[in-house]
Design an enzyme around this catalytic site. Structure first.
Site, PDB file in Angstrom:
ATOM      1  NE  ARG A  46     -30.257 -22.529 -18.713  1.00  0.00           N
ATOM      2  CZ  ARG A  46     -30.924 -23.607 -18.329  1.00  0.00           C
ATOM      3  NH1 ARG A  46     -30.355 -24.791 -18.363  1.00  0.00           N
ATOM      4  NH2 ARG A  46     -32.161 -23.515 -17.919  1.00  0.00           N
ATOM      5  CG  HIS A  87     -33.526 -24.873 -12.854  1.00  0.00           C
ATOM      6  ND1 HIS A  87     -32.616 -24.889 -13.888  1.00  0.00           N
ATOM      7  CD2 HIS A  87     -33.816 -26.173 -12.611  1.00  0.00           C
ATOM      8  CE1 HIS A  87     -32.368 -26.133 -14.243  1.00  0.00           C
ATOM      9  NE2 HIS A  87     -33.088 -26.941 -13.477  1.00  0.00           N
ATOM     10  CD  GLU A  92     -35.769 -29.671 -18.014  1.00  0.00           C
ATOM     11  OE1 GLU A  92     -36.310 -30.319 -17.111  1.00  0.00           O
ATOM     12  OE2 GLU A  92     -34.782 -30.077 -18.628  1.00  0.00           O
ATOM     13  CG  ASN A 120     -32.718 -28.031 -20.731  1.00  0.00           C
ATOM     14  OD1 ASN A 120     -31.976 -27.206 -21.266  1.00  0.00           O
ATOM     15  ND2 ASN A 120     -33.201 -27.878 -19.505  1.00  0.00           N
ATOM     16  CE1 TYR A 151     -29.480 -34.023 -19.123  1.00  0.00           C
ATOM     17  CE2 TYR A 151     -31.435 -32.688 -19.508  1.00  0.00           C
ATOM     18  CZ  TYR A 151     -30.192 -32.846 -18.935  1.00  0.00           C
ATOM     19  OH  TYR A 151     -29.635 -31.836 -18.188  1.00  0.00           O
ATOM     20  CD  GLU A 194     -30.626 -28.397 -17.865  1.00  0.00           C
ATOM     21  OE1 GLU A 194     -30.891 -29.603 -17.670  1.00  0.00           O
ATOM     22  OE2 GLU A 194     -31.153 -27.471 -17.234  1.00  0.00           O
TER      23      GLU A 194
HETATM   24  C1  BGC Z   1     -33.058 -30.243 -15.305  1.00  0.00           C
HETATM   25  C2  BGC Z   1     -31.901 -30.328 -14.350  1.00  0.00           C
HETATM   26  C3  BGC Z   1     -31.623 -31.788 -14.027  1.00  0.00           C
HETATM   27  C4  BGC Z   1     -31.245 -32.476 -15.312  1.00  0.00           C
HETATM   28  C5  BGC Z   1     -30.828 -33.922 -15.180  1.00  0.00           C
HETATM   29  C6  BGC Z   1     -33.082 -31.300 -16.349  1.00  0.00           C
HETATM   30  O1  BGC Z   1     -34.357 -31.847 -16.416  1.00  0.00           O
HETATM   31  O2  BGC Z   1     -33.170 -28.952 -15.827  1.00  0.00           O
HETATM   32  O3  BGC Z   1     -32.187 -29.584 -13.212  1.00  0.00           O
HETATM   33  O4  BGC Z   1     -30.672 -31.956 -13.038  1.00  0.00           O
HETATM   34  O5  BGC Z   1     -32.316 -32.421 -16.206  1.00  0.00           O
HETATM   35  O6  BGC Z   1     -31.874 -34.704 -14.742  1.00  0.00           O
END
Ligand code: BGC
Length: 472
Positions: free
Chosen positions: A92, A136, A181, A308, A310, A367
């Site tokens: 990707r 992006h 995002e 995505n 995290y 992600e």
């Molecule tokens: C983004 C990436 C970024 C990653 C880690 C995401 O918000 O798409 O570009 O590097 O998080 O912070």
């Protein structure tokens, strides 16, 4: 190496081998143009808002920029070789809009188009499927100068750019993502100014940019389909599992507002055809000009949702970003170098959240990954990022659980293929499964990459036809 470390690694590798995911599950890694390419002025590329933003004093932790980054513009063949070593099914990546259209609209730059032709052909030769993202975060500066995402015209330019890219690459690329995002680039770029274009316009800026970005997405979807009959088109949202810090009604309401701003605003618009009523009421006078036809444009049917993920967000009432008025609480636990809580369950919860509430046809984890402090190559020539290796196994086990319960999750992309320019953190918080020595540009697959290769190449998900990753 002590025997306990060796046995922990063996145990992790055994867990990696026994992961069960649906047949045909796609394993990939993700990157973004500005974070890896470098060569900001090569071959007629125009300036982007990130080229401009990084020149400002004090905005990037280490004063760096993406001017060189991984020099992927010149070293893309090496990066494809790394992908092959990792046994990836898919890659990707994003296009730098200002390579193709230096001013964002109007004159096309043939040499810029040719770069991605080479990259796409190289991927296909290597048996790696390209997943292309159109945006992006690196808006052409010339469009920013005309209002950027505050202007409806940017949405129209975006759709024209999408059509041109689809016409150029659609014979070989079938997976298209419009935006990466919007919550982050709209709010961090326009409300708080932490990211390009660095505007500090509060919620009004975030909401206005979000609406026009979503409009751009909605116009781009049919524009791509018009060029590529068999395109699979989607959008990528960064979603959070949101929890109230306590049962106090004020905290519960703040958590609901935060969930409304980051998650529901975008998901409702695309999957339900209207913004959530509570958020429309909350934003009130801050709303931009939303025209009667906009909801239907934004809700153009998509083939997949990219998620995505995290972290989770534990939210209490506070004063951030009025009228959202929240504060983030840090529960006890372990945290990454960018201060995100490491909490694997978030991926399971978010998969259920989107599947239960919005029923997208297909979901990709587009992600997921973890930042550490910069790492060094040890005397045995390896980069032993045990924390990251465990992170991937822990998170993929949660994906496996959700898939087993019927959530239509079709693939997983590690963030990120190689250490790279981590936006406002510069090079201080690498996320790569491949180490990059930025002085020499030497790439070296980390231990996490080796674990990822085991999963991609030997895990239970494998169909018999899949070659096993060739790693020592
Ligand atoms: C983004 C990436 C970024 C990653 C880690 C995401 O918000 O798409 O570009 O590097 O998080 O912070």
């Amino acid at each position: 190496m002590t025997s306990s470390i060796a046995s922990e690694r063996q145990a992790l590798e055994a867990r990696a081998r026994s992961l069960v995911l649906p047949k045909g599950f796609v394993f990939g890694a993700a990157t973004a143009a500005y974070q890896i390419e470098g060569a900001p002025q090569a071959d007629g590329k125009g300036e982007s808002i990130w080229d401009r933003f990084c020149r400002l004093d004090g905005v990037i932790a280490d004063g760096s920029s993406g001017d060189i980054a991984c020099n992927h513009y010149h070293l893309w063949r090496e990066d494809i070789a790394v992908m092959k070593d990792l046994g990836l099914d898919a890659y990707r990546f994003s296009l730098a809009w200002s390579r193709l259209f230096p001013l964002g609209a109007g004159r096309a730059n043939a040499t810029g188009f040719a770069f991605y032709d080479r990259l796409i052909d190289g991927l296909l030769e290597a048996g790696i499927e390209p997943f292309l993202t159109l945006y992006h975060w690196d808006l052409p500066q010339a469009l920013q100068d005309k209002g950027g995402w505050y202007s409806r015209e940017t949405a129209e330019h975006f759709a024209n750019y999408a059509a041109a890219a689809a016409a150029a690459y659609g014979d070989r690329v079938k997976r298209w993502t419009t935006l990466n995002e919007p919550w982050t680039f709209c709010w961090s770029g326009h409300a708080t100014g932490e990211d390009a274009p660095g505007l500090n316009d509060g919620a009004k800026g975030g909401v206005s940019a979000s609406h026009h970005a979503l409009l751009g997405h909605g116009l781009a979807v049919p524009a791509i389909r018009a060029e590529i009959a068999d395109a699979s088109v989607g959008i990528v949202f960064d979603l959070n599992v949101v929890e109230a810090a306590s049962s106090d009604p004020a905290d519960v309401a703040a958590a609901r507002r935060f969930d409304g701003a980051q998650n529901r605003w975008f998901l409702d618009a695309v999957f339900k055809g209207r913004y959530p009523d509570d958020m429309l009421a909350l934003y009130g006078k801050l709303l931009p000009d939303i025209r009667p036809q906009d909801n239907a444009i934004i809700a153009a049917p998509v083939d997949y949702l990219g998620v995505n993920i995290y972290r989770r967000s534990v939210i209490a009432e506070g004063t951030e970003l009025a009228p959202l008025n929240f504060q983030r609480i840090q529960p006890e636990g372990s945290y990454s170098a960018v201060n995100y809580e490491i909490w694997p369950r978030c991926i399971y919860d978010i998969l259920h959240y989107v599947s239960d509430n919005y029923a997208p046809k297909a979901i990709f984890i587009s992600e997921n990954g973890v930042a550490t402090k910069p790492e060094t190559v040890s005397s045995d020539g390896h980069v032993w990022d045990d924390l990251r290796a465990k992170y991937y196994v822990d998170h993929l086990e949660e994906v496996s659980k959700a898939a087993g319960e019927g959530v239509p999750v079709k693939g997983y992309f590690a963030w990120t293929l190689t250490d790279n320019f981590e936006w406002a953190y510069g090079y201080t918080t690498p996320f790569g499964i491949t180490h990059v020595d930025f002085a020499t540009q030497v790439r070296r697959i980390k231990y996490s990459g080796k674990i990822f290769a085991i999963i991609a190449g030997e895990g239970k998900t494998l169909t018999e036809t899949k070659p096993s990753a060739r790693l020592a």
